[in-house]
Design an enzyme around this catalytic site. Structure first.
Site, short mmCIF file in Angstrom:
data_model
loop_
_atom_site.label_atom_id
_atom_site.label_comp_id
_atom_site.label_asym_id
_atom_site.label_seq_id
_atom_site.Cartn_x
_atom_site.Cartn_y
_atom_site.Cartn_z
N GLN A 132 -1.12 -2.93 -0.38
CA GLN A 132 -1.18 -2.12 0.82
C GLN A 132 -2.60 -2.06 1.41
O GLN A 132 -2.77 -2.00 2.63
CB GLN A 132 -0.66 -0.71 0.54
CG GLN A 132 0.84 -0.71 0.26
CD GLN A 132 1.40 0.69 0.14
OE1 GLN A 132 1.63 1.35 1.15
NE2 GLN A 132 1.60 1.14 -1.08
N ALA A 155 5.01 -3.15 -5.83
CA ALA A 155 5.65 -2.82 -7.10
C ALA A 155 6.07 -1.37 -7.24
O ALA A 155 6.56 -0.97 -8.31
CB ALA A 155 4.71 -3.19 -8.25
N GLU A 156 5.92 -0.56 -6.19
CA GLU A 156 6.23 0.87 -6.32
C GLU A 156 7.66 1.12 -6.79
O GLU A 156 7.91 2.08 -7.53
CB GLU A 156 5.99 1.57 -4.97
CG GLU A 156 4.53 1.79 -4.62
CD GLU A 156 3.85 0.56 -4.04
OE1 GLU A 156 2.65 0.65 -3.70
OE2 GLU A 156 4.50 -0.51 -3.93
N VAL A 157 8.59 0.27 -6.38
CA VAL A 157 9.99 0.47 -6.76
C VAL A 157 10.17 0.44 -8.27
O VAL A 157 11.06 1.10 -8.81
CB VAL A 157 10.88 -0.57 -6.06
CG1 VAL A 157 10.65 -1.97 -6.62
CG2 VAL A 157 12.35 -0.19 -6.18
#
Length: 255
Positions: free
Chosen positions: A124, A143-145
């Protein structure tokens, strides 16, 4: 606070400012302290700065959120944020976002010099910049998910603007890794170079960006940044108005 305390530093070389993530021992993993420092950088910039370069020390741009901080129980941790009233939690995240969104400023052109991993918050941060010069060893991932979270550092709109809704959804919903060749193919890269040539490529790009008239470049950035939200007629009007301002300024008749 010092760079040793915050993990990020700001340096100047005439019209070029460089923001360096300087926690190479943890692959420049990011913390709320870094975000607070980066937000302050926007207020500290001298008026003659035209280009901001964002880079990471060592072998990675940024491995993303520092889970040793976020996963603990102190200030800025997931546990603390979860206890806040909803609006207060959202306001706290808005403060974090400010570390990224100032790189959109209309009077600056921001360039990410990306090597190695740029994961989650690192991805980001690269997206927050106007331009991205990638080393061939880059690995991007939203990769937040994988943590049960969403990207919340102002990266989702930028990603959709660059690659389109369907591709952005696939990237964010899977959290998969993407190499520099794919990033280049789908429009995320301004330039891809061998690792040894990254710094030189960024310097060359910066020289090119500084060669043009500053006010013209500011007008051009505004025209292009707003184009997606305008109709053809509205964009043509914006072009006419911008050119009128430039002609009057060059003739010494500007305000």
């Amino acid at each position: 606070m010092t760079a040793d305390a915050t993990g990020v530093r700001l340096e100047y070389d005439g019209p070029v400012a460089t923001v360096t993530l300087c926690r190479p021992d943890v692959l420049n993993a990011q913390t709320p302290a870094m975000w607070r420092a980066m937000s302050a950088f926007s207020r500290d910039l001298p008026g003659d700065v035209r280009v901001v370069v964002v880079r990471g020390e060592g072998r990675a741009f940024s491995a993303g959120l520092d889970l040793s901080v976020a996963g603990a129980s102190g200030a800025g941790s997931f546990a603390e944020l979860a206890t806040l009233p909803e609006q207060e939690c959202a306001d706290r995240i808005a403060e974090f976002q400010a570390a990224f969104t100032w790189l959109h400023r209309p009077d600056l052109i921001s360039v990410a010099a990306v090597q190695g991993h740029a994961i989650g918050a690192g991805f980001q941060l690269a997206l927050a910049c106007d331009l991205r010069v990638l080393s061939q060893d880059v690995k991007f991932s939203m990769a937040e998910v994988t943590l049960g979270l969403v990207p919340d550092l102002a990266g989702t709109k930028r990603l959709v603007e660059l690659v389109g809704y369907s591709r952005a959804l696939e990237i964010c919903a899977t959290g998969r890794r993407m190499d520099a060749a794919e990033a280049d193919r789908i429009g995320l890269a301004t330039l891809v170079v061998p690792p040894a040539e990254l710094d030189e490529a960024v310097r060359d790009l910066t020289v090119g960006l500084l060669a043009g008239n500053r006010d013209a470049v500011v007008e051009i950035k505004a025209l292009l940044a707003g184009a997606a939200g305008r109709s053809h007629a509205e964009q043509q009007r914006a072009e006419r108005e911008a050119q009128t301002r430039r002609l009057r300024d060059l003739a010494g008749r500007g305000e």
